[in-house]
Motif scaffolding. Structure first.
Motif, PDB file in Angstrom:
ATOM      1  N   ARG A 144      -6.957  15.772  -6.783  1.00  0.00           N
ATOM      2  CA  ARG A 144      -6.193  14.428  -6.759  1.00  0.00           C
ATOM      3  C   ARG A 144      -4.920  14.619  -6.152  1.00  0.00           C
ATOM      4  N   VAL A 145      -5.231  13.189  -4.898  1.00  0.00           N
ATOM      5  CA  VAL A 145      -2.943  13.055  -4.500  1.00  0.00           C
ATOM      6  C   VAL A 145      -3.321  11.199  -5.099  1.00  0.00           C
ATOM      7  N   TRP A 146      -2.322  10.799  -5.212  1.00  0.00           N
ATOM      8  CA  TRP A 146      -1.426  10.216  -5.346  1.00  0.00           C
ATOM      9  C   TRP A 146      -0.353   9.545  -5.040  1.00  0.00           C
ATOM     10  N   LYS A 147      -0.037   8.305  -4.762  1.00  0.00           N
ATOM     11  CA  LYS A 147       0.709   7.408  -4.348  1.00  0.00           C
ATOM     12  C   LYS A 147       1.258   6.124  -5.047  1.00  0.00           C
ATOM     13  N   VAL A 148       2.977   6.536  -5.049  1.00  0.00           N
ATOM     14  CA  VAL A 148       3.740   5.232  -5.564  1.00  0.00           C
ATOM     15  C   VAL A 148       2.947   4.024  -4.423  1.00  0.00           C
ATOM     16  N   SER A 149       2.761   2.929  -4.952  1.00  0.00           N
ATOM     17  CA  SER A 149       2.794   1.868  -4.494  1.00  0.00           C
ATOM     18  C   SER A 149       3.923   1.269  -4.515  1.00  0.00           C
ATOM     19  N   GLY A 150       4.221   0.612  -2.391  1.00  0.00           N
ATOM     20  CA  GLY A 150       5.696   0.375  -2.054  1.00  0.00           C
ATOM     21  C   GLY A 150       5.938  -0.868  -3.267  1.00  0.00           C
ATOM     22  N   LYS A 151       4.951  -1.569  -2.953  1.00  0.00           N
ATOM     23  CA  LYS A 151       5.059  -3.218  -3.864  1.00  0.00           C
ATOM     24  C   LYS A 151       5.280  -2.497  -5.508  1.00  0.00           C
TER      25      LYS A 151
END
Length: 478
Positions: A188-195
């Motif tokens: 699974r691939v995750w990314k930190v929200s820019g907001k």
């Protein structure tokens, strides 16, 4: 499945193996997800008696007096495997309010040659065993059998996110993305929200749903995984044990208990290759130097693969050689990129290493543990080995030799995973780093490590080291 030693066929071996090995790791024997590695023979977990911490290439065992943390001494009534330290030892510390926190202030030295190595704090959240760690700048990601990924900052819980399926067995961070490998065979691939930095969004699953459906329509995409059972080749059909990223950050490698490793293109999450690498579970995979990839397996071998470009974004990995063939399962691999050295940990408690400058010839063995080496990590010329004996050995590489700088004691169970954050050079010119260790005692401990300047008179003194924690009996020695 066929027994590689007797040639006989047998069924349901995974269940028995998991129960036996989990019990050895002081876990609930009825919880079959406690198994961290696969072994061809569960007896391999307990090696022959090793009474010394040495390196077979004439390395020096250096054990400074400050090797012990506050956990290294236990009172006669502390029989629990998770014994707590005495608060009286460091009651003045601001961290002493928590029984899971400890701090060891570095003592003053007149000669200026001392650099502190030891425990500086602990993190715990009663969610289960810690199986994976990854550090990125000031953030620490931890994965456990609770299916949650916790994010820590400044030794405090910062945020977290849940995977919904499959315990988290591997975490790697690259290009602003967090890749997690799971028991259910998915990445699974995750990314930190820019907001909002507290929010992590899942941006993909490998293989993607679209790719999986498309492949399933073509009969040529199916491979036989066991008798009368086929599966699409782009998906792991057993637990993912290890993840690694290529030097150029373009390829992701995943090793699995299904005996294969797969190659994924990071840009579009496409599976480029699936390679039947071993005769048993792949326990570790690491992308090394010069386009080489190393795999370690429960079939007791370490193999080397070379990446070759096929043009148009395609790649192919070719088998080069088998570096090691022994009787004990390979449980961990690590590469020191600056020195081009490969390290391999195994279930007999030994760490073998090879140097690229010497054409990957075998250069020695580090003997520092009495039980299986479960994890390895490197930082510059420092090497860290975590073991089922609940200890972490700190090794320093000097001109091809290895010195055991210290033994980090504090965990109440096997050390399953390590992560290192390089802090650069100190005022005296020695490399500094922060080491995170995850254990089956459900805690993460934070250590300060320093490559102390070694001098001939400091190379010493103890020929053997005996941990105060008895992993076989499950309690602290009196």
């Amino acid at each position: 499945m066929r027994n590689s030693r007797t040639g006989n066929m047998f069924k349901e071996t995974n269940v028995l193996r998991k129960q036996t090995f989990a019990k050895m790791l002081e876990s609930d024997p009825n919880d079959q997800q406690n198994l961290s590695f696969r072994f061809t023979n569960t007896s391999e977990f307990i090696p022959a008696n090793q009474d010394s911490m040495t390196s077979d290439n004439n390395s020096t065992f250096n054990t400074p007096w400050y090797q012990s943390s506050p956990f290294s001494t236990a009172s006669s009534d502390q029989t629990s495997a998770y014994a707590m330290p005495s608060r009286d030892q460091y009651s003045s510390s601001p961290l002493s309010k928590s029984p899971w926190s400890s701090h060891v202030p570095p003592p003053e030295m007149d000669n200026g040659s001392y650099s502190y190595t030891g425990l500086i704090g602990s993190l715990v959240r009663e969610e289960g065993h810690i199986y994976s760690l990854a550090a990125s700048e000031d953030l620490l990601y931890t994965g456990s059998d609770s299916k949650n990924i916790r994010v820590w900052k400044n030794q405090k819980e910062f945020t977290g996110f849940k995977s919904n399926s499959g315990l988290v067995k591997a975490i790697i961070i690259a290009g602003g993305r967090i890749f997690t490998g799971h028991q259910d065979g998915k990445i699974r691939v995750w990314k930190v929200s820019g907001k909002n930095p507290n929010i992590h969004k899942r941006i993909g699953t490998l293989p993607t749903f679209k790719a999986y459906i498309k492949s399933s329509f073509n009969p040529k995409n199916y491979i036989e995984i066991r008798r009368h059972h086929n599966a699409v080749w782009i998906k792991h059909f057993d637990a993912i044990s290890s993840l690694s990223i290529s030097d150029d950050k373009s390829l992701l490698y995943s090793g699995s208990w299904d005996k294969t490793f797969k190659v994924w293109r990071v840009s579009d999450f496409k599976c480029l290759e699936s390679i039947k690498a071993h005769d048993d579970a792949v326990n570790s995979i690491v992308a090394g130097f010069d386009g080489l990839v190393f795999t370690g397996s429960a079939d007791s071998t370490v193999k080397v693969w070379r990446r070759e470009s096929q043009g148009l974004g395609r790649t192919k990995h070719i088998f080069l050689q088998t570096l090691l063939r022994q009787e004990c399962a390979i449980t961990a691999l690590a590469v020191d990129p600056s020195a081009t050295v490969l390290y391999s940990g195994s279930s007999d408690g030994l760490v073998n290493f090879w140097e690229h400058d010497k054409l990957l010839s075998h250069c020695g063995v580090l003997r520092g543990h009495k039980l299986a080496v479960l994890c390895l990590a490197t930082s510059g010329n420092l090497v860290f080995s975590g073991s089922a004996d609940a200890n972490i050995c700190v090794w320093k590489r000097e001109e091809g030799n290895h010195i055991c700088l210290s033994v980090l004691i504090g965990h109440g169970g096997p050390v399953k995973c390590l992560a290192v954050e390089d802090k650069g050079a100190s005022a005296d010119g020695n490399r500094q780093c922060i080491v995170y260790s995850g254990s089956l005692d459900k805690s993460v401990k934070i250590w300060r490590g320093t490559a102390m300047e070694t001098k001939p008179q400091q190379h010493s003194q103890m020929e053997a080291y005996d941990s105060p924690y008895d992993s076989r009996q499950g309690h602290w020695r009196k």
